[in-house]
Design a protein around this motif. Structure first.
Motif, mmCIF file in Angstrom:
data_model
loop_
_atom_site.group_PDB
_atom_site.id
_atom_site.type_symbol
_atom_site.label_atom_id
_atom_site.label_comp_id
_atom_site.label_asym_id
_atom_site.label_seq_id
_atom_site.Cartn_x
_atom_site.Cartn_y
_atom_site.Cartn_z
ATOM 1 N N GLY A 82 0.787 -1.255 0.537
ATOM 2 C CA GLY A 82 -0.118 0.102 -0.247
ATOM 3 C C GLY A 82 0.307 1.257 -0.198
ATOM 4 N N SER A 83 1.803 1.084 1.065
ATOM 5 C CA SER A 83 2.857 2.558 0.352
ATOM 6 C C SER A 83 3.521 2.620 -0.725
ATOM 7 N N LEU A 84 3.718 1.812 -1.503
ATOM 8 C CA LEU A 84 3.960 2.036 -2.770
ATOM 9 C C LEU A 84 2.574 2.453 -4.381
ATOM 10 N N THR A 85 3.596 3.318 -5.183
ATOM 11 C CA THR A 85 2.981 3.608 -5.731
ATOM 12 C C THR A 85 2.477 2.416 -6.926
ATOM 13 N N GLY A 86 1.465 2.396 -7.847
ATOM 14 C CA GLY A 86 1.065 1.722 -8.872
ATOM 15 C C GLY A 86 2.561 1.412 -9.061
ATOM 16 N N ARG A 87 2.860 2.314 -10.237
ATOM 17 C CA ARG A 87 4.489 2.059 -10.889
ATOM 18 C C ARG A 87 5.201 1.276 -9.922
ATOM 19 N N ILE A 107 6.392 -3.610 -19.976
ATOM 20 C CA ILE A 107 5.703 -3.765 -18.787
ATOM 21 C C ILE A 107 4.788 -2.613 -18.330
ATOM 22 N N VAL A 108 6.013 -2.756 -17.827
ATOM 23 C CA VAL A 108 5.464 -1.133 -16.466
ATOM 24 C C VAL A 108 4.228 0.028 -18.022
ATOM 25 N N ASP A 109 4.968 -0.158 -18.412
ATOM 26 C CA ASP A 109 3.563 1.159 -19.629
ATOM 27 C C ASP A 109 2.418 0.350 -20.081
ATOM 28 N N TYR A 110 2.417 -1.134 -20.649
ATOM 29 C CA TYR A 110 1.933 -1.871 -21.290
ATOM 30 C C TYR A 110 0.211 -1.717 -19.514
ATOM 31 N N VAL A 111 1.264 -1.812 -18.234
ATOM 32 C CA VAL A 111 -0.071 -1.905 -17.453
ATOM 33 C C VAL A 111 -0.991 -0.474 -17.230
ATOM 34 N N GLU A 112 0.211 0.533 -16.782
ATOM 35 C CA GLU A 112 -0.177 2.370 -17.168
ATOM 36 C C GLU A 112 -0.742 2.196 -18.103
ATOM 37 N N SER A 113 -0.808 2.133 -19.716
ATOM 38 C CA SER A 113 -1.602 2.563 -20.416
ATOM 39 C C SER A 113 -3.440 1.859 -20.348
ATOM 40 N N PHE A 114 -3.190 0.064 -20.089
ATOM 41 C CA PHE A 114 -4.670 -0.522 -19.485
ATOM 42 C C PHE A 114 -5.059 0.100 -18.635
ATOM 43 N N ALA A 115 -4.361 0.401 -17.153
ATOM 44 C CA ALA A 115 -5.572 0.703 -16.298
ATOM 45 C C ALA A 115 -6.385 2.532 -16.773
ATOM 46 N N GLU A 116 -5.859 2.622 -16.840
ATOM 47 C CA GLU A 116 -6.400 4.537 -16.838
ATOM 48 C C GLU A 116 -6.855 5.238 -15.683
ATOM 49 N N ILE A 117 -6.002 4.792 -15.542
ATOM 50 C CA ILE A 117 -5.673 6.329 -14.168
ATOM 51 C C ILE A 117 -5.014 6.927 -13.548
ATOM 52 N N GLY A 118 -4.470 7.479 -14.625
ATOM 53 C CA GLY A 118 -4.203 8.902 -15.375
ATOM 54 C C GLY A 118 -3.120 9.147 -14.241
ATOM 55 N N GLY A 139 -4.350 -5.473 -15.537
ATOM 56 C CA GLY A 139 -3.433 -5.262 -16.628
ATOM 57 C C GLY A 139 -2.180 -5.486 -16.569
ATOM 58 N N LEU A 140 -2.172 -5.578 -14.988
ATOM 59 C CA LEU A 140 -0.471 -6.043 -14.159
ATOM 60 C C LEU A 140 -0.307 -7.802 -14.704
#
Length: 220
Positions: A82-87, A107-118, A139-140
């Protein structure tokens, strides 16, 4: 192929005085190349079976035999720190899975794009709503190439737009990989699966016809 051989699984009840047996001397085989629906009433052991197949839980006795790479349950976010960011969480899991350099960035770029949480992708996960956590987790899971993807109601995450996106992503995986799916949406079961396991009273029967399996499940 996945073979379950003489499997026993039980849990202690809340009092810790008794054990509740989920499966006893369970044996069955999932044929090669099938997308499998796991059907059963609430409390029948569907999620327990999925966790066992994915290696998240272990049987009391018995074996699960396969040479296939099986995912954790798609959309499972319980392992996020919980204390870490999504990234940061995504990077951590990717490194554990052996990804480095360009593969990790992909992988990081894929999850960031897929999740769509800005911008929330760079905020601590403890600030996320359950839907946001589910988006990142979904996404992960799909960012890695598995032989089987375990799906436990994962397509219920998010709004209608994300649900459609998630379903489309899973359909894209079919043909390259196979699915083990738990869902109360029989339309999804019928559209995605071509083999079924039906759990009744701790026993599992297999069915080549998903349409027939749905009829049996609904009649139980």
């Amino acid at each position: 192929m996945i073979e379950v051989r003489n499997l026993y699984k039980s849990y202690r009840d809340r009092s810790q005085q008794k054990r509740y047996r989920v499966f006893e001397n369970l044996s069955f085989t999932i044929p090669e190349g099938r997308n499998v629906a796991i059907l059963g009433r609430n409390g029948s052991g569907k999620s327990t079976l999925l966790r066992l197949l994915g290696g998240i839980d272990v049987p009391d006795r018995g074996r699960i035999i396969t040479d296939k790479r099986i995912s954790w349950p798609v959309g499972l976010s319980g392992g996020f720190q919980g204390s870490l960011t999504g990234r940061e969480n995504v990077k951590f899991v990717a490194r554990v899975q052996g990804a480095r350099g360009p593969a990790l960035r992909r992988i990081v770029d894929y999850v960031e794009s897929f999740a769509e949480i800005g911008d929330y992708f760079d905020e601590p996960v403890k600030t996320y709503s359950s839907g946001m956590r589910g988006r990142v987790a979904f996404g992960l899971s799909l960012a890695f190439d598995f032989d089987y993807y375990l799906i436990d109601e994962a397509m219920s995450v998010g709004d209608s737009h994300f649900k459609k996106k998630a379903k489309h992503a899973l359909k894209d995986k079919v043909g390259k990989a196979n699915l083990l799916l738990i869902s109360h949406n029989m339309a999804d079961i019928a559209a995605l699966c071509n083999f079924a396991l039906i759990i009744v009273d701790g026993k599992i029967s297999s069915c080549e016809s998903v349409k027939e399996a749905i009829k049996i499940y609904q009649a139980v």
